[in-house]
Design an enzyme around this catalytic site. Structure first.
Site, short mmCIF file in Angstrom:
data_model
loop_
_atom_site.label_atom_id
_atom_site.label_comp_id
_atom_site.label_asym_id
_atom_site.label_seq_id
_atom_site.Cartn_x
_atom_site.Cartn_y
_atom_site.Cartn_z
N ASN A 100 0.81 -1.23 0.00
CA ASN A 100 0.00 0.00 0.00
C ASN A 100 0.84 1.27 0.00
OD1 ASN A 100 -2.45 -1.55 0.16
ND2 ASN A 100 -2.01 -1.85 2.35
N ARG A 101 2.07 1.16 -0.49
CA ARG A 101 2.99 2.30 -0.56
C ARG A 101 3.36 2.87 0.80
NH1 ARG A 101 3.22 0.10 -4.72
NH2 ARG A 101 3.35 1.01 -6.81
N LEU A 102 3.09 2.14 1.87
CA LEU A 102 3.53 2.56 3.20
C LEU A 102 4.92 1.99 3.46
CD1 LEU A 102 0.26 2.29 5.33
CD2 LEU A 102 1.35 4.33 4.36
#
Length: 214
Positions: free
Chosen positions: A191-193
């Site tokens: 999730n691009r975290l």
């Protein structure tokens, strides 16, 4: 124009948590480097992007090969009279970056580049294959040449000149060691975290560790 908006990947192979890292970034670099080797994370795991500020004021990045690292820094070799050599000698503030896609990791190193000792440069030059030694001598790196034939002819002439002799390191060729002042480790996450941990060298020579937002 080609639209790349749908180029997406989910990063899920590992994590980077504060509870799992050493106090010194060199130790973490050592761990990640050999894990990248183990998992065959790139054709040349020691390939790194070196960014400098050129004499024309523009930044420029190119790939070079890391040849040694230890607690003092990261060593690579080049022609001191090349474009990057001149840039470093004028402005020693440089950036190194490694990207190992197979393990979804990136390392960005800000540091100060200084010339290695002549002994260090001599020792490494002596270890190189004969062809690489002659290549370092014959190439006026970054200078304009007429064509490929000029280079091939120059190399052929040099081969005859040095035949049967010990090839000595030219004084304009040698090493730089980049002494890090900041090292950032990036681990891809879902999730691009992504995990981003930054080490910054303090005046007392200890490292300040912080997490950055992805």
């Amino acid at each position: 124009m080609k639209d790349l908006g749908n180029y997406r990947k989910s990063y899920e192979k590992s994590e980077l948590l504060e509870t799992q890292i050493p106090e010194d970034p060199i130790n973490l670099f050592h761990k990640w480097f050999y894990e990248a080797e183990e998992f065959d994370a790139a054709d040349e795991v020691n390939a790194m992007t070196l960014s400098t500020i050129g004499l024309d004021g523009f930044p420029k990045a190119r790939v070079v090969l890391l040849k040694k690292f230890n607690e003092d820094g990261f060593i690579f070799y080049t022609n001191y009279q090349s474009e990057k050599g001149k840039a470093i000698l004028q402005n020693p503030n440089v950036c190194l970056s490694f990207f190992w896609p197979t393990v979804e990791r990136q390392i960005i190193i800000k540091g100060i580049a200084i010339q290695t000792s002549e002994q260090v440069s001599d020792n490494y030059f002596a270890s190189r294959p004969e062809g690489s030694k002659l290549g370092a001598i014959v190439s006026a790196q970054s200078e304009v040449v007429d064509n490929r034939d000029y280079l091939e002819h120059s190399l052929s002439t040099l081969e005859k000149e040095w035949e049967g002799k010990t090839i000595e390191r030219p004084k304009h060729w040698g090493g730089f060691i980049v002494r890090p002042v900041e090292v950032e480790f990036w681990q891809g996450r879902p999730n691009r975290l992504h995990d981003r941990i930054r080490y910054q060298l303090q005046k007392d020579c200890n490292w300040k560790i912080e997490r950055l937002a992805p």
